[in-house]
Design an enzyme around this catalytic site. Sequence first.
Site, mmCIF file in Angstrom:
data_model
loop_
_atom_site.group_PDB
_atom_site.id
_atom_site.type_symbol
_atom_site.label_atom_id
_atom_site.label_comp_id
_atom_site.label_asym_id
_atom_site.label_seq_id
_atom_site.Cartn_x
_atom_site.Cartn_y
_atom_site.Cartn_z
ATOM 1 N N LYS A 125 -8.693 2.666 12.158
ATOM 2 C CA LYS A 125 -8.981 2.030 10.867
ATOM 3 C C LYS A 125 -10.212 1.125 10.943
ATOM 4 C CE LYS A 125 -6.558 -1.619 9.571
ATOM 5 N NZ LYS A 125 -7.456 -2.749 9.224
ATOM 6 N N THR A 161 -8.182 -7.128 7.696
ATOM 7 C CA THR A 161 -9.487 -6.532 7.984
ATOM 8 C C THR A 161 -9.779 -5.469 6.931
ATOM 9 O OG1 THR A 161 -9.215 -6.918 10.351
ATOM 10 C CG2 THR A 161 -10.863 -5.287 9.691
ATOM 11 N N LYS A 175 -16.141 -10.053 10.802
ATOM 12 C CA LYS A 175 -15.024 -9.356 11.454
ATOM 13 C C LYS A 175 -15.412 -7.923 11.799
ATOM 14 C CE LYS A 175 -10.985 -8.419 13.075
ATOM 15 N NZ LYS A 175 -9.710 -8.402 12.351
#
Length: 296
Positions: A239, A95, A171
Amino acid sequence: MVEIGFVGLGAMGLPMARNLVARGHRVRGFDMRPAAGEALAAAGGEAAASAAETAQGAEVLVLMVVNAAQAKAVLFEGGALDALAPGGVVALMATCPPGAVEAIAARVLAAGRRFVDAPVSGGVVGAVGGTLTVMAAAPRESFEAVRPALEAIGDKVFHVGERPGQGAVVKTVNQLLCGVHIAVVAEAFSLAAKVGVDAPVMLEILGGSSAASWMLKDRGPRMLEAEPEVTSAVDIFVKDLGIVLEAGREAKAALPLAAVAHQLFLATSGRGDGAADDSQVIRTYHAMNGGRPQPG
């Protein structure tokens, strides 16, 4: 059979690599932890001593690293890109911010290799079971070249676009919804706890009502546990929601709910719970409001 180099044999990467081996692919893997390479070798793969050695002779180089900085270090500083044969495919499955993915892809393409932007969703459970959702963006020819590998990793493989960065955007949107859903479930349970409502009963009611969601049913029971098993850590959403906000800044899109959710995960990590299961963002609510649900 596809010759695959696999960098990043962590909680998700190792079972993904094992699934590739189980589907008949030749897999050479590398991780900074030697024990991870040994585990891959025990499953029928090969352990490499470096990222460059992993890429040597591979048709596809899978990067399941922590972030874009690690991907760049592997490819451009660790020698993996130079070791990969001309025409070989780099599949970035971590990611990463869409802008960073585009920049990495440009360097890979300029070096005469192909690039597939293919982040995954489904966590450790999906990685182990081979049931990940794969969101791949690349020219059709490049996508088809890696499809056999992707289908060994996930049972839901989507070609979402032709341009690197489009997979990362998909995503990013997914993580926005996941992070906000987890935070709002924690908020709802915190309110119920504050007024003394039985938490297991609250979970049963919500799970069968129009308020139900996949995240409620998955994370809700773990929010009632003091120390649940970790399937996805708080720091992952620190994150990932940071990436969501970065994408929002780049697009000049206001994302106020994502910003609040990010602050809640950040506060939880700051209190020393970054390695706890992400359901434990509820601890921050209890710190603000007092109390916690009784274990069910």
